[in-house]
Write a protein that holds these residues in place. Sequence first.
Motif, PDB file in Angstrom:
ATOM      1  N   CYS A 189       0.807  -1.227   0.000  1.00 38.57           N
ATOM      2  CA  CYS A 189       0.000   0.000   0.000  1.00 38.57           C
ATOM      3  C   CYS A 189       0.838   1.275   0.000  1.00 38.57           C
ATOM      4  CB  CYS A 189      -0.945  -0.006   1.204  1.00 38.57           C
ATOM      5  SG  CYS A 189      -2.074  -1.407   1.241  1.00 38.57           S
ATOM      6  N   ASN A 234      -6.873  -3.598   3.996  1.00 41.02           N
ATOM      7  CA  ASN A 234      -6.296  -2.516   3.193  1.00 41.02           C
ATOM      8  C   ASN A 234      -5.545  -3.050   1.985  1.00 41.02           C
ATOM      9  OD1 ASN A 234      -6.650   0.246   4.621  1.00 41.02           O
ATOM     10  ND2 ASN A 234      -6.080  -1.129   6.285  1.00 41.02           N
ATOM     11  N   VAL A 273      -8.142  -3.940  -0.716  1.00 38.94           N
ATOM     12  CA  VAL A 273      -8.637  -2.725  -1.371  1.00 38.94           C
ATOM     13  C   VAL A 273      -7.620  -2.214  -2.378  1.00 38.94           C
ATOM     14  CG1 VAL A 273      -9.261  -0.309  -1.008  1.00 38.94           C
ATOM     15  CG2 VAL A 273     -10.113  -2.067   0.558  1.00 38.94           C
ATOM     16  N   THR A 274      -6.353  -2.223  -1.991  1.00 31.36           N
ATOM     17  CA  THR A 274      -5.295  -1.765  -2.899  1.00 31.36           C
ATOM     18  C   THR A 274      -5.189  -2.660  -4.125  1.00 31.36           C
ATOM     19  OG1 THR A 274      -4.038  -0.855  -1.036  1.00 31.36           O
ATOM     20  CG2 THR A 274      -2.825  -1.255  -3.087  1.00 31.36           C
ATOM     21  N   ASN A 290      -7.938  -2.050  -6.642  1.00 32.63           N
ATOM     22  CA  ASN A 290      -7.783  -0.792  -7.361  1.00 32.63           C
ATOM     23  C   ASN A 290      -6.652  -0.809  -8.386  1.00 32.63           C
ATOM     24  OD1 ASN A 290      -9.902   0.449  -5.991  1.00 32.63           O
ATOM     25  ND2 ASN A 290      -8.579   1.157  -4.332  1.00 32.63           N
TER      26      ASN A 290
END
Length: 319
Positions: A127, A220, A223-224, A227
């Motif tokens: 991240c 997290n 999510v990264t 994306n």
Amino acid sequence: MNVANQTRVTEFIFLGFSGVLYLRVALFAMFLTVYLLSLMGNTLIIFIVLMDSTLQIPMYIFLGNLSFLEIWYTTATVPKLLATCLSQVVTISVAGCITQYYFFFSLGATECILLAVMAYDRYLAICSPLRYAFLMSLQVCLRFSAGSWTGGFIAPLLPTILISYLNFCGPQKINHFFCDSDPIFKLSCSDTFLVEALGYTCSSVVILSSFLLTMSSYGNIVVTIINLSSREARKKTFSTCASHLTVVTIYYGTIIFAYVHPPTKYNFTMGKVISVFYCVVTPLVNPLVYTLRNKDVKKAFRKVLERKRLLLARHMQNI
């Protein structure tokens, strides 16, 4: 309970897994095989990390710590487990039992903290890749490693001290293959409410807090990954932490089931079966997952083998 006129117990007897001899011999062979493979696999990981300079980065330093921990974690319980499979009477002194309790839970707490730290390391790498080298420098990595060991060995210290003050007047048979908390409390003729409540609170705080931190890091990360624009990039990024996630799922799944429960609710038979997973199986899963699924470790292993082969060839030529 008045214990003044009762005989103090000086040693306990492990009941282990009951059954006919051939079944216990089969269990012995299975547990011994898994134990030896675990020792060899984790020792191999430590050897590879130490021998290959390219692996001396935070991710693999944490892995080396985890492998070192797993060696002692499984050694704290498995020898007695093996003994109960072959012998009808396997004993341990009260002092030895309390010592085993302390080291088992210290190593378990250290593993919880270390797994959370490893998840945080992957979170930073995926991240915040541009800041990773600064945020997870070698010095920071070593501090996290030392902090994991220190925190793990402090966590069960107070419950262990309180257990050492308990009286044991009989019976002396522990319905387990090691000195787990609930079987010990059941044998005490003292009031165990305080130490049970404290032990339950400590284990719940350590397990759940490290679990939540670990899942937060992976949340997290997911999510990264979602994306990321490239499918190939998503696949490559997820593969870097998939092995760690596998170990985390197996370990936390079993210890949460075993220890995050009210102290009055404990099933001895189920407790022994679940204990086999986190005492015997998980320490073997660690080297298997990290060596079979990790390209860097496999590449480093091949380099070490090639180096040893060349050294052996030169030695034979000089003879």
